[in-house]
Enzyme design. Structure first.
Site, short mmCIF file in Angstrom:
data_model
loop_
_atom_site.label_atom_id
_atom_site.label_comp_id
_atom_site.label_asym_id
_atom_site.label_seq_id
_atom_site.Cartn_x
_atom_site.Cartn_y
_atom_site.Cartn_z
N ARG A 53 0.87 -1.17 0.00
CA ARG A 53 0.00 0.00 0.00
C ARG A 53 0.91 1.22 0.00
NH1 ARG A 53 2.65 1.70 3.65
NH2 ARG A 53 1.16 3.40 3.79
N ALA A 55 0.80 5.17 -2.19
CA ALA A 55 0.62 5.51 -3.60
C ALA A 55 1.77 5.07 -4.51
CB ALA A 55 0.36 7.03 -3.72
N ARG A 90 -7.77 -0.11 -6.63
CA ARG A 90 -8.01 0.94 -5.62
C ARG A 90 -8.15 2.28 -6.35
NH1 ARG A 90 -4.13 1.09 -0.56
NH2 ARG A 90 -5.93 2.21 0.32
N GLN A 203 -1.81 2.09 10.10
CA GLN A 203 -0.54 2.12 9.37
C GLN A 203 0.56 2.85 10.16
OE1 GLN A 203 -3.56 2.63 7.93
NE2 GLN A 203 -3.49 2.42 5.70
N ASP A 244 -1.79 10.82 -1.58
CA ASP A 244 -2.17 9.82 -2.57
C ASP A 244 -2.57 10.46 -3.88
OD1 ASP A 244 -2.84 8.74 0.28
OD2 ASP A 244 -2.49 7.00 -1.01
N ASN A 254 -5.14 12.57 1.18
CA ASN A 254 -4.29 11.68 1.96
C ASN A 254 -5.15 10.88 2.91
OD1 ASN A 254 -1.50 10.83 2.46
ND2 ASN A 254 -1.75 11.75 4.48
N LYS A 255 -4.53 10.00 3.68
CA LYS A 255 -5.25 9.14 4.61
C LYS A 255 -6.24 9.91 5.48
CE LYS A 255 -5.06 5.66 4.66
NZ LYS A 255 -5.95 4.83 3.83
C1 LIG Z 1 3.58 7.99 0.05
S1 LIG Z 1 1.95 7.54 -0.21
C2 LIG Z 1 1.47 7.14 1.41
C3 LIG Z 1 0.02 7.31 1.62
O1 LIG Z 1 -0.72 6.12 1.28
C4 LIG Z 1 -1.45 5.73 2.42
O2 LIG Z 1 -2.68 5.16 2.11
P1 LIG Z 1 -2.83 3.54 2.11
O3 LIG Z 1 -2.02 3.03 3.26
O4 LIG Z 1 -4.33 3.33 2.27
O5 LIG Z 1 -2.33 3.08 0.77
C5 LIG Z 1 -1.63 7.02 3.19
O6 LIG Z 1 -2.59 7.86 2.61
C6 LIG Z 1 -0.25 7.59 3.06
O7 LIG Z 1 -0.11 8.94 3.38
#
Ligand SMILES: CSC[C@H]1O[C@H](OP(=O)(O)O)[C@H](O)[C@@H]1O
Length: 370
Positions: A53, A55, A90, A203, A244, A254-255
């Site tokens: 996971r 981006a 996704r 995360q 993202d 972002n998250k």
């Molecule tokens: C450097 S991109 C990281 C970014 O991705 C994460 O989302 P996910 O864990 O759901 O893929 C999160 O938004 C992070 O900031």
């Protein structure tokens, strides 16, 4: 970065050339497990089920997924079908769209017999490009950390707050938001990181904390809702997060929860930085709230939590009452006005259309023309 002292990336072509190895991030922090992807379906599942996971890493995995697909069937139909299957995994991280478009651009003009080898080569190039981009973000971000340390009078510790995981586990290596933290730590700045646990998939607690432990960076895991309190009491010198998808006008997706941190930072005069690799810029849109698709995932990610028992067993438990529905929006959008600056591989700029164009005049123009 290093795992137990050994330089490690998050994804790489298997030594036999027939598969792809990844770190299974669903097993961290309690176990470091790598797993092998053999097929297009394996790659799609790894993205959708978040074994990988982040981006940039989603984009890299999709690129290698195209190579696995071409290994099985390199016809025009298979190329299109693989692109579409990976694209559907996704919706929010624009790197997925960007990497798949890049692979299709490279592979489509070739004869089927040339496609598998070209796909492996291009996927490897995209990974190397990601590593270089992220290290450059680290270098430019280091300057900001140095400025913050000067502003603080070079006393105590430099307290950075980050949300989710935008470390090397979210990329091929170095990370984006954590790259400046690693660079600052390695340069001898006394950096301490407030790590938002980042519910529901944690995360921060499971990935960012693990990374920082591996690198020896002092940190404290905190619940998502305490960041504003810390900022009110002068305990946060800066925030730095990943993204993202960032629009051509500087809106940052972002998250989930990032927006609330940005509001608290704005209210308390805390700089709020976004580490932004250029493949995460969506040049085709300006209004993030209107145009960025927000992923909604299973409510089970909210109602079920996984952890390690005292005996070391990893188990999952349900934390909500039977019959209580759970909502699970994966991302939110922080309007550009709450972003202090964007830290890109080409330097730092304001979160504005002009700021991004000043660093990427070559790309912005092309994208606008598309
Ligand atoms: C450097 S991109 C990281 C970014 O991705 C994460 O989302 P996910 O864990 O759901 O893929 C999160 O938004 C992070 O900031």
């Amino acid at each position: 970065m290093k795992v137990n002292g050994t330089p490690t990336r998050t994804i790489w072509r298997a030594e036999d050339g027939a598969g792809v190895e990844i770190i299974d991030q669903t097993k961290l922090p309690h176990a470091f497990v790598t797993t092998r992807l053999e097929t297009l379906d394996d790659a799609a599942r790894a993205i959708k089920d978040m074994l990988v996971r982040g981006a940039p890493l989603i984009g890299a995995t999709a690129a290698y997924g195209m190579a696995l697909a071409m290994r099985a069937d390199s016809s025009d139909e298979a190329l299109t079908a693989a692109h579409d299957q990976l694209y559907a995994t996704r919706p929010t991280a624009v790197n997925l769209r960007w990497a798949l478009a890049d692979m299709k651009r490279v592979l489509s003009p070739l004869s089927p017999s040339q496609r598998e080898n070209a796909a492996w080569l291009r996927a490897a190039e995209l990974c190397d490009e990601d590593v270089a981009i992220n290290e450059a973000i680290g270098d430019h971000g280091l300057d900001l950390f140095g400025e913050a340390w000067e502003k603080k009078g070079k006393t105590g510790t430099l307290n950075a707050l980050t949300h989710c995981n935008a470390g090397w586990l979210a990329t091929v290596d170095w990370g984006t938001a954590l790259a400046p933290i690693y660079k600052a730590h390695d340069a001898g700045l006394p950096v301490h990181v407030w790590v938002d646990e980042t519910r529901p998939r944690s995360q921060g607690a499971s990935l960012t904390a693990w990374e920082l432990n591996q690198h020896g960076v002092p940190h404290t895991v905190i619940v998502d809702n305490v960041g504003g309190h810390l900022m009110q009491h002068g305990m946060v010198d800066l925030c730095i997060v990943g993204t993202d998808r960032t629009t051509a006008a500087g809106d940052v997706c972002n998250k989930i929860g990032t927006y609330l941190k940005a509001l608290a930072a704005h209210d308390n005069g805390v700089p709020f930085y976004v580490a932004l690799p250029s493949p995460t810029i969506d040049w085709s849109i300006k209004d993030g709230l209107k145009d960025i698709p927000i992923e909604e995932r299973s409510g089970e990610e909210v109602s079920v939590i996984t952890g390690r028992t005292e005996s070391g067993e990893v188990v999952s438990v349900t934390i909500t009452p039977e019959g209580s529905p759970c909502g699970n929006w994966g991302f939110d959008v922080t309007p550009a006005r709450y972003v202090t600056a964007l830290v890109t591989e080409r330097g730092v700029c304001r979160a504005t259309e002009e700021g991004l164009k000043s660093l990427f005049p070559d790309v912005a123009g092309n994208a606008a023309a598309e």
